[in-house]
Design a protein around this motif. Structure first.
Motif, PDB file in Angstrom:
ATOM      1  N   VAL A 171     -22.188  33.306  12.601  1.00 17.71           N
ATOM      2  CA  VAL A 171     -20.860  33.045  13.543  1.00 17.71           C
ATOM      3  C   VAL A 171     -22.488  32.851  14.484  1.00 17.71           C
ATOM      4  O   VAL A 171     -21.895  32.748  15.361  1.00 17.71           O
ATOM      5  CB  VAL A 171     -20.821  34.424  13.526  1.00 17.71           C
ATOM      6  CG1 VAL A 171     -20.386  35.074  15.064  1.00 17.71           C
ATOM      7  CG2 VAL A 171     -19.314  34.472  12.541  1.00 17.71           C
ATOM      8  N   ALA A 172     -23.591  33.994  14.238  1.00 20.64           N
ATOM      9  CA  ALA A 172     -24.925  33.383  15.090  1.00 20.64           C
ATOM     10  C   ALA A 172     -24.598  32.522  15.434  1.00 20.64           C
ATOM     11  O   ALA A 172     -25.194  31.713  16.519  1.00 20.64           O
ATOM     12  CB  ALA A 172     -25.712  34.707  15.095  1.00 20.64           C
ATOM     13  N   LEU A 173     -25.379  31.562  14.590  1.00 20.20           N
ATOM     14  CA  LEU A 173     -25.798  29.958  13.873  1.00 20.20           C
ATOM     15  C   LEU A 173     -24.417  29.048  15.139  1.00 20.20           C
ATOM     16  O   LEU A 173     -24.924  28.266  16.207  1.00 20.20           O
ATOM     17  CB  LEU A 173     -26.132  29.497  13.291  1.00 20.20           C
ATOM     18  CG  LEU A 173     -26.756  28.856  13.347  1.00 20.20           C
ATOM     19  CD1 LEU A 173     -27.413  28.258  11.560  1.00 20.20           C
ATOM     20  CD2 LEU A 173     -25.573  26.924  13.130  1.00 20.20           C
ATOM     21  N   LYS A 197     -10.741  23.638  17.213  1.00 17.46           N
ATOM     22  CA  LYS A 197     -10.707  25.340  16.351  1.00 17.46           C
ATOM     23  C   LYS A 197     -10.863  26.078  15.760  1.00 17.46           C
ATOM     24  O   LYS A 197     -11.861  25.180  14.649  1.00 17.46           O
ATOM     25  CB  LYS A 197      -8.989  25.139  16.325  1.00 17.46           C
ATOM     26  CG  LYS A 197      -8.222  25.149  17.572  1.00 17.46           C
ATOM     27  CD  LYS A 197      -6.520  24.955  16.366  1.00 17.46           C
ATOM     28  CE  LYS A 197      -5.558  24.791  17.320  1.00 17.46           C
ATOM     29  NZ  LYS A 197      -3.687  24.502  16.827  1.00 17.46           N
ATOM     30  N   THR A 198     -11.634  26.950  15.554  1.00 15.93           N
ATOM     31  CA  THR A 198     -12.630  27.385  14.881  1.00 15.93           C
ATOM     32  C   THR A 198     -11.212  28.603  13.505  1.00 15.93           C
ATOM     33  O   THR A 198     -10.571  28.721  14.350  1.00 15.93           O
ATOM     34  CB  THR A 198     -13.829  28.174  15.150  1.00 15.93           C
ATOM     35  OG1 THR A 198     -13.363  29.508  16.118  1.00 15.93           O
ATOM     36  CG2 THR A 198     -14.829  27.812  15.569  1.00 15.93           C
ATOM     37  N   LEU A 199     -12.265  28.614  12.536  1.00 12.76           N
ATOM     38  CA  LEU A 199     -11.314  29.677  11.180  1.00 12.76           C
ATOM     39  C   LEU A 199     -12.558  30.897  10.473  1.00 12.76           C
ATOM     40  O   LEU A 199     -14.072  30.300  10.515  1.00 12.76           O
ATOM     41  CB  LEU A 199     -10.736  28.974  10.363  1.00 12.76           C
ATOM     42  CG  LEU A 199      -9.995  29.695   9.211  1.00 12.76           C
ATOM     43  CD1 LEU A 199      -8.537  28.861   9.087  1.00 12.76           C
ATOM     44  CD2 LEU A 199     -10.803  29.614   7.992  1.00 12.76           C
ATOM     45  N   LEU A 200     -12.472  32.006  10.646  1.00 11.22           N
ATOM     46  CA  LEU A 200     -13.451  32.684   9.993  1.00 11.22           C
ATOM     47  C   LEU A 200     -13.322  33.081   8.899  1.00 11.22           C
ATOM     48  O   LEU A 200     -11.914  33.133   8.058  1.00 11.22           O
ATOM     49  CB  LEU A 200     -13.417  33.744  10.841  1.00 11.22           C
ATOM     50  CG  LEU A 200     -14.179  34.889  10.670  1.00 11.22           C
ATOM     51  CD1 LEU A 200     -15.627  34.691  11.113  1.00 11.22           C
ATOM     52  CD2 LEU A 200     -13.336  36.150  11.551  1.00 11.22           C
ATOM     53  N   PRO A 226     -13.405  43.469   4.190  1.00  6.80           N
ATOM     54  CA  PRO A 226     -12.696  43.343   6.403  1.00  6.80           C
ATOM     55  C   PRO A 226     -12.518  42.356   6.888  1.00  6.80           C
ATOM     56  O   PRO A 226     -14.194  42.451   7.245  1.00  6.80           O
ATOM     57  CB  PRO A 226     -12.847  44.874   5.967  1.00  6.80           C
ATOM     58  CG  PRO A 226     -12.822  45.397   5.446  1.00  6.80           C
ATOM     59  CD  PRO A 226     -14.005  44.793   4.304  1.00  6.80           C
ATOM     60  N   GLU A 227     -11.567  41.932   8.339  1.00  9.36           N
ATOM     61  CA  GLU A 227     -11.667  40.995   9.016  1.00  9.36           C
ATOM     62  C   GLU A 227     -12.385  41.786  10.040  1.00  9.36           C
ATOM     63  O   GLU A 227     -12.623  43.471  10.657  1.00  9.36           O
ATOM     64  CB  GLU A 227     -10.513  41.177   9.046  1.00  9.36           C
ATOM     65  CG  GLU A 227     -11.166  39.843  10.534  1.00  9.36           C
ATOM     66  CD  GLU A 227      -9.160  39.435  11.457  1.00  9.36           C
ATOM     67  OE1 GLU A 227      -9.200  38.606  12.284  1.00  9.36           O
ATOM     68  OE2 GLU A 227      -8.501  40.227  10.964  1.00  9.36           O
ATOM     69  N   ARG A 228     -13.764  40.850  10.479  1.00 10.09           N
ATOM     70  CA  ARG A 228     -14.332  42.137  11.184  1.00 10.09           C
ATOM     71  C   ARG A 228     -14.280  41.688  12.860  1.00 10.09           C
ATOM     72  O   ARG A 228     -13.360  40.089  12.831  1.00 10.09           O
ATOM     73  CB  ARG A 228     -15.972  41.303  10.838  1.00 10.09           C
ATOM     74  CG  ARG A 228     -16.995  42.385   9.774  1.00 10.09           C
ATOM     75  CD  ARG A 228     -18.172  42.394   9.661  1.00 10.09           C
ATOM     76  NE  ARG A 228     -18.411  41.021   9.042  1.00 10.09           N
ATOM     77  CZ  ARG A 228     -19.579  40.910   8.888  1.00 10.09           C
ATOM     78  NH1 ARG A 228     -21.079  41.393   9.212  1.00 10.09           N
ATOM     79  NH2 ARG A 228     -20.225  38.935   7.807  1.00 10.09           N
ATOM     80  N   CYS A 229     -14.680  42.331  13.683  1.00  9.76           N
ATOM     81  CA  CYS A 229     -14.139  41.519  15.521  1.00  9.76           C
ATOM     82  C   CYS A 229     -15.783  41.044  15.544  1.00  9.76           C
ATOM     83  O   CYS A 229     -16.391  41.053  15.851  1.00  9.76           O
ATOM     84  CB  CYS A 229     -14.278  42.662  16.091  1.00  9.76           C
ATOM     85  SG  CYS A 229     -13.968  42.149  17.432  1.00  9.76           S
ATOM     86  N   VAL A 230     -14.898  39.103  15.873  1.00  4.03           N
ATOM     87  CA  VAL A 230     -15.960  38.387  15.861  1.00  4.03           C
ATOM     88  C   VAL A 230     -15.738  37.217  16.513  1.00  4.03           C
ATOM     89  O   VAL A 230     -13.817  37.280  16.914  1.00  4.03           O
ATOM     90  CB  VAL A 230     -16.668  37.329  14.825  1.00  4.03           C
ATOM     91  CG1 VAL A 230     -17.567  38.224  13.563  1.00  4.03           C
ATOM     92  CG2 VAL A 230     -15.459  37.222  13.853  1.00  4.03           C
ATOM     93  N   GLU A 231     -16.940  37.095  18.128  1.00  4.31           N
ATOM     94  CA  GLU A 231     -15.936  35.760  18.889  1.00  4.31           C
ATOM     95  C   GLU A 231     -15.837  34.469  18.791  1.00  4.31           C
ATOM     96  O   GLU A 231     -17.792  34.043  18.316  1.00  4.31           O
ATOM     97  CB  GLU A 231     -16.852  35.903  20.372  1.00  4.31           C
ATOM     98  CG  GLU A 231     -15.609  37.573  20.337  1.00  4.31           C
ATOM     99  CD  GLU A 231     -17.641  37.521  22.060  1.00  4.31           C
ATOM    100  OE1 GLU A 231     -17.078  36.862  23.163  1.00  4.31           O
ATOM    101  OE2 GLU A 231     -16.401  39.166  22.767  1.00  4.31           O
ATOM    102  N   LEU A 232     -14.932  34.167  18.433  1.00 13.14           N
ATOM    103  CA  LEU A 232     -15.534  32.432  18.169  1.00 13.14           C
ATOM    104  C   LEU A 232     -14.812  31.296  18.649  1.00 13.14           C
ATOM    105  O   LEU A 232     -13.232  32.223  18.760  1.00 13.14           O
ATOM    106  CB  LEU A 232     -14.785  32.126  17.230  1.00 13.14           C
ATOM    107  CG  LEU A 232     -16.117  32.373  15.582  1.00 13.14           C
ATOM    108  CD1 LEU A 232     -15.621  32.099  13.768  1.00 13.14           C
ATOM    109  CD2 LEU A 232     -17.613  31.498  15.792  1.00 13.14           C
ATOM    110  N   PRO A 233     -14.799  31.146  19.609  1.00 15.16           N
ATOM    111  CA  PRO A 233     -14.539  29.655  20.911  1.00 15.16           C
ATOM    112  C   PRO A 233     -12.886  29.039  20.245  1.00 15.16           C
ATOM    113  O   PRO A 233     -12.845  28.917  18.446  1.00 15.16           O
ATOM    114  CB  PRO A 233     -14.983  29.078  21.011  1.00 15.16           C
ATOM    115  CG  PRO A 233     -16.320  29.341  20.811  1.00 15.16           C
ATOM    116  CD  PRO A 233     -16.241  29.785  19.334  1.00 15.16           C
TER     117      PRO A 233
END
Length: 560
Positions: A126-128, A141-144, A149-156
């Motif tokens: 994610v950071a990369l 679009k992006t998919l995590l 468990p799902e983590r709260c991350v910011e992806l466009p």
């Protein structure tokens, strides 16, 4: 064009396109309960794999992915990667397997060049991804992807988390027929200069490659490698030439598959032991890492069959693995060839010979597999005899070779000049068809008007009991043009200098294996040898670092 007899098919006859979806038909029928394992976290049956592939196809379609779109994947080796290798091309899209070990700048270049529209991102990256997202020009679009468990991350433009989306999707999807010459996969190969180059493969090519690979791995009794009862674990990244295409073969055959995620020696050995792995593939440096890791100390790996590719297999590594119970077999291919071109085949004559002779042929690049044509040409494009002595560039024809570099017309024409794919490898062909790779053209050491093979020197040097790893390159010399320079990693509590190395190599000179001027006059003993993103020796970087050391009169150097 030869005028042949062509009959019109019967009205209503089904024109069967060779599509990746066909590879899913047999494995699930043969072994519905066989497992696909991910680390110590996930176990799936083949029935569940088929359902998850359909669920992923529904997720992608509902997110707006259309036929012809490119969908990028940034993940470790996992069951999810396997699902992507099927679901994405099966809906008519193209899967871009991103080399996550490239620099952020190179990853950015490959994603923009490939025109990625949708990206699946493992939480580890994610950071990369966030660092380059603002410069991506085509991604919608992006998919995590997460392991826990799902983590709260910011992806466009985040669609959601992989497992949660699959859980809510239908386990059925009517995968359509379409042209078998549609592009299914793409990835980027790095060279010594310039930006990475995109290679691409069609459904037809991947199906034919899978069938040929299955026939070779399972049908050659002299080096039998893979049968329905084997347990498969890749140790080659899935982003690198589809893990050499073997996940497709394993799925076709309904074999138990074990995916290790990030390559960690302890986890690899633990999975080998607990899942009873019998078949893998990797480059030599990865195998050396495994054999030398603390977890492997004293371990008997009896029953483990491993294909070695990507770099030459030397006799010392073969014997070290054999002493630990591992059967090694050399094979040859490259990113542009999908990759399988040749594999060791011991005919009746060789099987009747000595063990030393059999080993000599097991560590060569092998015999071209079915449907592959190989030839040797000189610098003027003239074909050379298959006498085992004449050296030239290896050129190829096969139904699964990339047809060019994506959006690189000049480089594509150079790759395919004269109607043959040019490998850039110096090799010989003998009367039995064995390919013996002598060096990369750019790595051949040109000294005193003669060509020296860095691979031959590495093989002989590796036989010294103190040597753990070795790389040989040519460095500028005012008198001879170039001279060989050896970069060495030695075993703990051992020492080696240039004089001792010369004494080790003298018997090979006396036997005529090498000329006396092939003995390196300088060596550097280091703790680690630079590697590429896929674990090969990085000779471009090695030459640069040696030049820097020489300029600074580094104390690393040992000189005769």
């Amino acid at each position: 064009m030869l005028q042949t007899r062509i009959l019109e098919p019967t009205e209503g006859a089904y024109a069967y396109p060779l599509l990746i979806k066909r590879l899913l038909l047999s494995g699930g029928r043969y072994e519905k309960t066989r497992e696909i394992v991910y680390r110590d976290q996930v176990r799936l049956s083949y029935r569940e794999l088929g359902e998850r592939i359909a669920r992923l196809a529904n997720v992608l379609t509902e997110a707006g992915v259309k036929a012809g779109d490119t969908v990028a994947v940034m993940d470790w080796d996992s069951h999810r990667y396997l699902e992507c290798m099927f679901a994405i091309p099966m809906i008519g899209a193209v899967v871009h397997t991103i080399n996550v070990r490239l620099s952020p700048e190179q990853i950015l270049y490959t994603m923009n060049h490939a025109e990625d529209r949708f990206v699946l991102v493992n939480s580890d990256f994610v950071a990369l991804y966030q660092g380059i997202a603002g410069q991506l020009t085509t991604v919608d679009k992006t998919l995590l992807i997460t392991d826990g468990p799902e983590r709260c991350v910011e992806l466009p433009n985040l669609v959601g988390e992989y497992e949660q989306l699959l859980a809510g999707a239908s386990p059925r999807y009517d995968f359509p027929d379409f042209d078998e010459n549609s592009v299914a996969t793409t990835f980027y190969t790095t060279g010594t200069t310039g930006n990475p180059k995109g290679v691409y493969f069609t459904h037809r090519q991947l199906v034919l490659h899978t069938l040929a690979e299955a026939a070779v791995l399972g049908g050659d009794d002299s080096v039998r490698l893979l049968s329905s009862s084997d347990v498969y674990m890749p140790i080659t990244p899935m982003f690198h030439v589809h893990a050499w295409g073997i996940p497709y073969v394993a799925t076709l055959m309904g074999i138990k598959q074990v995916y290790p995620g990030r390559y960690e020696p302890d986890m690899l050995i633990r999975l080998w032991r607990e899942e009873q792995v019998t078949f893998s593939h990797c480059v030599p440096t990865i195998l050396q890492m495994l054999l030398n890791c603390p977890t492997a100390k004293g371990q008997d790996f009896g029953g483990w069959k491993i294909i070695i590719g990507g770099s030459a297999l030397n006799r010392a590594l073969y014997q070290a693995a054999q002493a630990r119970g591992i059967q090694l077999t050399a094979a040859y291919g490259m990113s542009e060839t999908c990759p399988l071109i040749s594999c060791a085949h011991l005919n009746d004559e060789l099987l009747a010979g000595s063990e030393d002779e059999r080993v000599s042929y097991r560590i060569k690049a092998g015999v071209p597999v079915p449907m592959v044509e190989a030839a040797i040409i000189d610098e003027h494009g003239r074909f050379l005899p298959n006498d085992g002595e004449s050296q030239g560039e290896l050129v190829l024809r096969a139904p699964w070779l990339t047809q060019g570099y994506y959006q690189e017309a000049d480089k594509s024409a150079e790759l395919w000049r004269g109607g043959w794919l040019h490998t850039g490898d110096v090799a010989t062909l003998d009367s039995m068809g064995f390919i013996d790779i002598r060096d990369r053209i750019k790595d051949v050491i040109k000294t005193g008007g003669e060509w020296l093979s860095s691979l031959d020197l590495e093989d002989l040097i590796s036989r010294h009991e103190a040597v753990r790893e070795v790389a040989v390159v040519g460095v500028p010399d005012p008198q001879w043009g170039e001279r060989p320079f050896a970069l060495l990693v030695v075993h703990p509590d051992r020492q080696l200098d240039a004089k001792a190395l010369k004494e080790h190599l003298k018997p090979f000179v006396e036997l005529g294996h090498i000329n006396k001027w092939a003995i390196p006059s300088q060596i550097a003993v280091v703790t680690e040898i630079p590697k590429t993103s896929v674990g090969k020796l990085d000779k471009k970087r090695i030459r640069v670092e040696i030049g820097q050391w020489q300029a600074s009169n580094s104390a690393f150097l040992s000189t005769l």
